[in-house]
Design an enzyme around this catalytic site. Structure first.
Site, PDB file in Angstrom:
ATOM      1  N   LEU A  51      32.783  43.279  40.908  1.00  0.00           N
ATOM      2  CA  LEU A  51      33.672  42.877  39.815  1.00  0.00           C
ATOM      3  C   LEU A  51      35.083  42.548  40.303  1.00  0.00           C
ATOM      4  O   LEU A  51      35.616  43.190  41.199  1.00  0.00           O
ATOM      5  CB  LEU A  51      33.744  43.992  38.767  1.00  0.00           C
ATOM      6  CG  LEU A  51      32.407  44.409  38.146  1.00  0.00           C
ATOM      7  CD1 LEU A  51      32.623  45.462  37.068  1.00  0.00           C
ATOM      8  CD2 LEU A  51      31.654  43.211  37.557  1.00  0.00           C
ATOM      9  N   HIS A  55      35.845  39.041  35.806  1.00  0.00           N
ATOM     10  CA  HIS A  55      34.940  39.886  35.015  1.00  0.00           C
ATOM     11  C   HIS A  55      35.742  40.797  34.089  1.00  0.00           C
ATOM     12  O   HIS A  55      35.369  41.014  32.939  1.00  0.00           O
ATOM     13  CB  HIS A  55      34.101  40.786  35.930  1.00  0.00           C
ATOM     14  CG  HIS A  55      33.238  40.055  36.906  1.00  0.00           C
ATOM     15  ND1 HIS A  55      33.470  40.060  38.255  1.00  0.00           N
ATOM     16  CD2 HIS A  55      32.130  39.290  36.734  1.00  0.00           C
ATOM     17  CE1 HIS A  55      32.541  39.347  38.878  1.00  0.00           C
ATOM     18  NE2 HIS A  55      31.720  38.865  37.978  1.00  0.00           N
TER      19      HIS A  55
END
Ligand code: AMP
Length: 534
Positions: A51, A55
């Site tokens: 991530l 994100h």
């Protein structure tokens, strides 16, 4: 936060959360007469992990709009070709867990391929049912270079949608083709899921964030910035009036040719929803690139929109949004889109037809069938003329009865969906001033100018009293109005979902002590500043 790695655990978790939500809904129903579904909504953010801020932006948006946020982390073998980086793809679950925890995620769903029914053995023996998007949408752009990729994406996303059954799912504009394919999938397979697209997050250099950027060396990273620079060059030409696809594409090509180590896979200009290649931009186009830097494949895109700007005005109840919006529209020769009047018109129709407020099915049917028309008024003193199903309701929708019921109707998901669709259709050509809750964040998230209009409680109560007096409805006292407004502010700003707050890119304008003309001048100034930037 829970970490769930099996389908059984996910189902169990969701069943429990849905039961809690049901109890909450029942409580609300007794308190507010009708249910505000957004208070119990489930938001899903599908990812492959590793991530980054791109994100996290999806997660943040999901957190604002839903009661429960699920992030799925699954490196999907179905979407990788035999010579692609499935084995090498970064897997950083511990770090992802920390980031999700910090971002207020409720649960991570991180199954392994076997749990998802797509382990290597199944794949080799072609034992899984797959979802195949329309060939016209997957034969161009990345689909030409990644055979089977979008089939793999569509299959896994369908499985996730069936497992989680979210109200909303969040995807990044960075993967523009994926976004279009998923929107089509949701429409074609009748998923009752709202797809929320979020803008591409970039480094200061312009490079779009991607989990694959980890593969790049420092020099490669510098070269990678050429992708966005090429797109920007084309955008500059577009905003100077160039509409021809070939010219825009060549502009990107020339820029990319300067980076010798970039090997371009494609530069295409397509219609963003259907992905049909364009020869010329009529309304909007997606200019998309894929290129390789060594063994790393990078993609990027921008949307080029030929429309007059949209001004979106949001802010607390009674801050003067509608008066100001109407005046700004008149001053700039734009259309005033009175979204509040649309919700009022539906409320009027519901009352007229004798439908009870909690008969959401009947109201949904009504909302999806009704035809609302807004006609600009001749002068600023009179409101926009509103008709619903050919009945002029301009005056009728301002009654106290409609006023007291409109927020309950506007909170119903089906009503909002029907009206937001109509508003967005009107917005395609731009040239609008729109006001109303969520207008800058949800209805027109890409509005060129966003204003957050505020005023103190006392000032707003005084203005409202004046309005009521004008309509001979002055039975309410100033004190009562102040109390009502303060209470509504508190409710609006503390609600768990979509609390009233300024969009990060909105300009706050406090109207205390300012005349409508002064506020209008300010907003017109911001609009002109924005135009001169393009
Ligand atoms: P991935 O983990 O690469 O499959 O991406 C998961 C989701 O995050 C997809 O909807 C992507 O479009 C989105 N996403 C990835 N990178 C970005 C970015 N730089 N900006 C916005 N969204 C992104």
């Amino acid at each position: 936060m829970r970490l769930l790695t099996t389908v059984a655990a996910l189902r169990c978790y969701l069943a429990k959360r849905r039961l809690d939500n049901l109890l909450l809904e029942q409580q609300q129903q007794s308190e507010f007469e009708v249910t505000d579904r957004s208070l119990t909504a489930i938001g899903l953010v599908p990812t492959m992990g590793a991530l980054h801020q791109g994100h996290l932006n999806l997660i943040q948006r999901a957190r604002q709009e839903n009661a429960v946020v699920i992030v799925s982390i699954f490196v999907n073998p179905l979407q990788f070709g035999p010579n692609e980086d499935y084995q090498r793809y970064p897997r950083t679950l511990d770090q992802d867990k920390q980031l999700c925890e910090k971002a207020g995620v409720d649960a991570i769903f991180a199954p392994n391929p076997e749990e998802m029914g797509v382990d290597l053995k199944n794949l080799q023996e072609l034992k899984v049912t797959q979802v195949i998007p329309p060939s016209a949408m997957i034969s161009g752009l990345c689909g030409r270079f990644r055979l089977g990729h979008f089939q793999g994406v569509a299959t896994i996303v369908t499985k996730l949608f069936n497992l989680v059954q979210p109200d909303r799912a969040y995807f990044g504009q960075k993967d523009g083709q994926q976004l279009a394919v998923i929107r089509r999938l949701v429409a074609d397979l009748n998923f009752a899921i709202e797809i929320v697209a979020c803008p591409t997050v970039r480094e200061a250099s312009g490079l779009a964030l991607s989990s694959r950027n980890q593969y790049l060396s420092a020099t490669e990273k510098q070269q990678a910035t050429m992708l966005y620079r090429g797109l920007q060059r084309a955008a500059t030409k577009f905003y100077a009036g160039e509409r021809d696809a070939q010219t825009l594409i060549s502009t990107v090509q020339q820029e990319l040719a300067l980076a010798s180590s970039l090997s371009v896979e494609y530069i295409e200009l397509v219609e963003p929803t259907t992905l049909i290649p364009l020869e010329k931009i009529e309304e909007e186009g997606m200019l998309a690139i894929a290129a390789r830097l060594g063994s790393t494949r990078l993609i990027d895109n921008i949307i080029l929109r030929d429309r007059q700007p949209i001004i979106a005005i949001d802010g607390p109840a009674g801050a003067g949004k509608s008066t100001v919006a109407r005046q700004v529209a008149a001053k700039l020769g734009l259309v005033y889109l009175d979204t509040g009047a649309m919700y009022r018109a539906i409320t009027w129709l519901v009352l007229q037809e004798g439908i009870v407020l909690d008969d959401e099915c009947a109201i949904a049917q009504l909302a999806h069938r009704c035809v609302i028309e807004l006609a600009p008024s001749q002068d600023l003193q009179s409101p926009v003329r509103v008709s619903i199903n050919n009945r002029d309701v301009t005056q009728a929708i301002r009654s106290l009865e409609v006023t007291s019921k409109v927020s309950a109707i506007a909170a119903q998901t089906a009503v909002r969906q029907a009206l937001v669709k109509q508003q967005q259709n009107w917005g395609k050509k731009g040239g609008l001033v729109a006001e109303g809750r969520d207008i800058g964040t949800h209805v027109f998230p890409d509005a060129e100018v966003k204003i957050f209009l505020t005023a103190s409680v006392q000032e707003r109560a005084r203005r409202r009293l004046k309005d009521y007096k004008k309509q001979d409805q002055s039975t309410i006292s100033l004190e009562q109005l102040e109390k009502d407004i303060a209470e509504r502010d508190w409710k609006d700003s503390t609600r768990k979902v979509s609390p009233l707050k300024k969009a990060p890119d909105a300009i706050e304008v406090n109207t205390d002590g300012l005349s409508v003309n002064e506020v209008t001048e300010k907003i017109v100034g911001y609009y002109q500043q924005r135009l001169s930037r393009d």
